[in-house]
Design a protein around this motif. Structure first.
Motif, short mmCIF file in Angstrom:
data_model
loop_
_atom_site.label_atom_id
_atom_site.label_comp_id
_atom_site.label_asym_id
_atom_site.label_seq_id
_atom_site.Cartn_x
_atom_site.Cartn_y
_atom_site.Cartn_z
N GLU A 278 5.44 9.84 -4.20
CA GLU A 278 6.23 8.62 -4.05
C GLU A 278 6.46 8.21 -2.60
O GLU A 278 6.93 7.10 -2.34
CB GLU A 278 7.56 8.79 -4.77
N ARG B 197 8.84 -3.51 -9.68
CA ARG B 197 8.61 -2.53 -10.74
C ARG B 197 9.93 -2.06 -11.33
O ARG B 197 10.08 -1.97 -12.55
CB ARG B 197 7.86 -1.32 -10.20
N ASP C 112 0.47 6.05 -7.67
CA ASP C 112 0.44 6.18 -9.13
C ASP C 112 -0.47 7.33 -9.56
O ASP C 112 -0.16 8.06 -10.50
CB ASP C 112 -0.03 4.88 -9.77
N GLN C 113 -1.60 7.49 -8.88
CA GLN C 113 -2.56 8.53 -9.25
C GLN C 113 -2.08 9.92 -8.88
O GLN C 113 -2.32 10.87 -9.61
CB GLN C 113 -3.91 8.26 -8.57
N LEU D 155 -0.19 1.84 -3.41
CA LEU D 155 0.50 2.00 -4.69
C LEU D 155 -0.41 2.63 -5.74
O LEU D 155 0.05 3.42 -6.58
CB LEU D 155 1.07 0.67 -5.16
N LYS D 156 -1.68 2.30 -5.70
CA LYS D 156 -2.63 2.93 -6.63
C LYS D 156 -2.68 4.44 -6.39
O LYS D 156 -2.66 5.22 -7.33
CB LYS D 156 -4.03 2.34 -6.46
#
Length: 72
Positions: free
Chosen positions: A26, A58, A21-22, A17-18
């Motif tokens: 997706e 989320r 996000d970076q 997930l990090k």
């Protein structure tokens, strides 16, 4: 599932997930899941569950924040 599998799946989900996000990719977790699945279907299933739970959380938090009344 064993505690070891759950612990590893949770850590992998956090890291995936990090990266998502970076990078904005997706579907990165799907690629990681495919990689894991080639060696361990059990770990793959646990990892995908961990990711999906976090993604759902989320979305739920975003929805709640959107509909929450402003505090006075």
């Amino acid at each position: 599932m064993s505690a070891t599998v759950d612990r590893i799946a949770s850590k992998l989900a956090d890291e995936a997930l990090k990266v998502m996000d970076q990078t904005g990719n997706e579907r990165f977790y799907v690629e990681v899941g495919d990689l894991i699945g080639s060696a361990s279907q059990t770990l793959e299933e646990a990892f995908l569950t961990e990711v999906r739970v976090r993604l759902a959380a989320r979305q739920a938090m975003a929805y709640i924040k959107k509909h929450k009344a402003p505090e006075t």
